[in-house]
Write a protein that holds these residues in place. Structure first.
Motif, PDB file in Angstrom:
ATOM      1  N   TYR A 120      -2.580  -3.213  -3.054  1.00 13.05           N
ATOM      2  CA  TYR A 120      -2.086  -2.629  -1.797  1.00 13.05           C
ATOM      3  C   TYR A 120      -1.525  -1.240  -2.054  1.00 13.05           C
ATOM      4  O   TYR A 120      -1.829  -0.284  -1.333  1.00 13.05           O
ATOM      5  N   GLN A 151      -3.044   2.433  -0.593  1.00 12.39           N
ATOM      6  CA  GLN A 151      -2.341   2.732   0.655  1.00 12.39           C
ATOM      7  C   GLN A 151      -2.575   4.152   1.160  1.00 12.39           C
ATOM      8  O   GLN A 151      -2.498   4.397   2.374  1.00 12.39           O
ATOM      9  N   GLU A 190      -6.235   3.787   2.581  1.00 11.23           N
ATOM     10  CA  GLU A 190      -6.332   2.741   3.595  1.00 11.23           C
ATOM     11  C   GLU A 190      -4.928   2.399   4.094  1.00 11.23           C
ATOM     12  O   GLU A 190      -4.307   1.439   3.631  1.00 11.23           O
ATOM     13  N   TRP A 230      -1.864   0.806   5.793  1.00 12.26           N
ATOM     14  CA  TRP A 230      -1.738  -0.567   6.232  1.00 12.26           C
ATOM     15  C   TRP A 230      -1.186  -0.701   7.646  1.00 12.26           C
ATOM     16  O   TRP A 230      -1.065  -1.795   8.160  1.00 12.26           O
ATOM     17  N   THR A 258      -7.700  -1.473   8.203  1.00 16.07           N
ATOM     18  CA  THR A 258      -7.394  -1.762   6.801  1.00 16.07           C
ATOM     19  C   THR A 258      -7.269  -3.261   6.583  1.00 16.07           C
ATOM     20  O   THR A 258      -7.721  -3.786   5.566  1.00 16.07           O
ATOM     21  N   TRP A 259      -6.641  -3.939   7.527  1.00 14.91           N
ATOM     22  CA  TRP A 259      -6.526  -5.389   7.400  1.00 14.91           C
ATOM     23  C   TRP A 259      -7.908  -6.027   7.356  1.00 14.91           C
ATOM     24  O   TRP A 259      -8.152  -6.919   6.548  1.00 14.91           O
ATOM     25  N   PHE A 280      -9.508  -5.571   4.022  1.00 12.25           N
ATOM     26  CA  PHE A 280      -8.871  -6.464   3.053  1.00 12.25           C
ATOM     27  C   PHE A 280      -9.419  -7.879   3.189  1.00 12.25           C
ATOM     28  O   PHE A 280      -9.803  -8.507   2.193  1.00 12.25           O
ATOM     29  N   PRO A 336      -1.111  -8.957   5.224  1.00 14.47           N
ATOM     30  CA  PRO A 336      -0.806  -7.683   5.901  1.00 14.47           C
ATOM     31  C   PRO A 336       0.550  -7.688   6.604  1.00 14.47           C
ATOM     32  O   PRO A 336       1.283  -6.698   6.565  1.00 14.47           O
TER      33      PRO A 336
END
Length: 390
Positions: A61, A65, A68, A70, A75-76, A79, A170
């Protein structure tokens, strides 16, 4: 801090390998009737896997960051896509293999349980090929339902747990951004404990700790240590103390003083290997040597194979243990029985794991990266070039 600038902490491969071998050895001990303290507890190997998962998710993460953010739901989605394609391809293949072999595996387990004078396994764990059971597993919701949480020949209860962690991750990291690591861990640990307490009041029982609240504290242990790695002004021993308190919470599996002490040792060992530069004198030197050993080529390979080893090993172990018991019975001592079984199972599982890693896991991960790229923003230069040529 050296690790904070790196995109990889190599000793983690070795820890993944050790966790997988621990689970395999632990189940081999249980199914051959021999006891070696600590090693005979495969659930502790699973705890190490869970701690590693918490660490790696938080670690990556931080690495991503900037590219991407959060705060963006996109982004979620990326992931979740990455994690789905990391787990699902191999799991789906092994799920159908396990269900197809269910009657044979059940017969093997009956031989083992009868020989060791244990209560027989529930038949539905091996023989339930209903669409409800298969569907719950295909969508990874089985860990939320006690009646489906332990209903295949695979040790897949932990995969349902893992997917729940990914779903919540997230939100957890947004909370960390808002109120910091320590208060976030305390809040989440408190909520998880309250949920477990409510489950007890309502007499909700899971045959394995496949529900996230039962193991969230172990995920948090790994996440806290990742928080230390990436903070500019870390408070490592505060984070370590909180992780040790979380690891001591009395739920999520069999608990007693011995189990608690081993879990505390896992947290301490994890801390020492990942953050050995923070340790003084001889402690830091010893930890660095062990970390470097766990980063060698052998452990790197075994770490890559660890997921396959974890999923496959019971499909090989139970028939082999049943065969040895049927052929030799009490003519072999428990240590010798264990040795023969492991000598057959370990190389067989490693060979099969290399095949599945090469032909299922790697293509699955590539597919995940391809899908993620489809959701990625188009570079400005590329977009301009396309406008000029149209």
């Amino acid at each position: 801090m050296g690790e904070a600038r790196s995109s990889r902490i190599d000793c983690l491969d070795g820890l993944r390998a050790l966790a997988a071998i621990w689970v395999l050895i632990g189940h081999s001990l249980l199914l051959t009737g021999w006891r070696i303290p600590i090693l005979v507890e495969p659930d502790l190997g699973v705890d190490l896997f869970i701690m590693l998962s918490g660490f790696l998710m938080a670690f990556h993460y931080y690495l991503r960051q900037d590219q991407e953010p959060w705060q963006q739901p996109e982004t979620w989605l990326k992931f979740w896509i990455r994690r789905y394609f990391r787990i699902a391809p191999l799991f789906y293949v092994m799920l159908f293999v396990a269900l197809a072999l269910g009657p044979y595996l059940y017969g093997s387990r009956m031989v083992i349980d009868e020989f060791l004078l244990r209560s027989p396994q529930a038949a539905e764990r091996y023989l339930d090929s209903s669409m409800k059971n298969i569907g719950a597993h295909l969508v990874f919701l089985f860990g939320l339902v006690p009646s489906f949480a332990y209903r295949t020949p695979l040790p897949d209860w932990s995969l349902g747990l893992e997917m729940q962690f990914y779903a919540a991750f997230p939100v957890i990291m947004l909370l960390v951004r808002r109120i910091d690591w320590v208060w976030s861990a305390i809040l989440i640990g408190t909520i998880g404990s309250a949920i477990v307490f409510a489950m007890k009041l309502l007499s909700i029982h899971f045959p394995m700790p496949s529900f996230l609240a039962l193991k969230m504290q172990i995920f948090l242990c790994g996440m806290l240590l990742a928080g230390v790695v990436h903070r500019r002004h870390p408070r490592p021993f505060l984070y370590l103390s909180l992780a040790m308190l979380l690891a001591a919470l009395p739920f999520g599996g069999p608990y007693g003083l011995g189990k608690v002490l081993i879990r505390e040792a896992l947290v301490l060992g994890f801390f020492a290997l990942v953050l050995y530069r923070m340790l003084p004198g001889i402690a830091g030197l010893v930890a660095s040597k062990i970390a470097m050993t766990l980063a060698n080529k052998f452990f790197h390979l075994m770490g890559e194979l660890s997921f396959s080893i974890y999923l496959i090993h019971l499909l090989v172990l139970q028939p082999v243990a049943a065969f040895v018991i049927t052929e030799f019975g009490h003519d072999l001592s428990a240590p010798l029985r264990f040795t023969i079984v492991v000598a057959v199972v370990l190389p067989t599982v490693c060979m099969l794991s290399w095949i599945t890693y090469t032909f299922i896991e790697i293509p699955g991960q590539k597919m995940g990266r391809f899908v993620v790229q489809r959701f990625g923003p188009r570079p400005a230069a590329e977009g301009k070039s396309k406008r000029l040529t149209t």
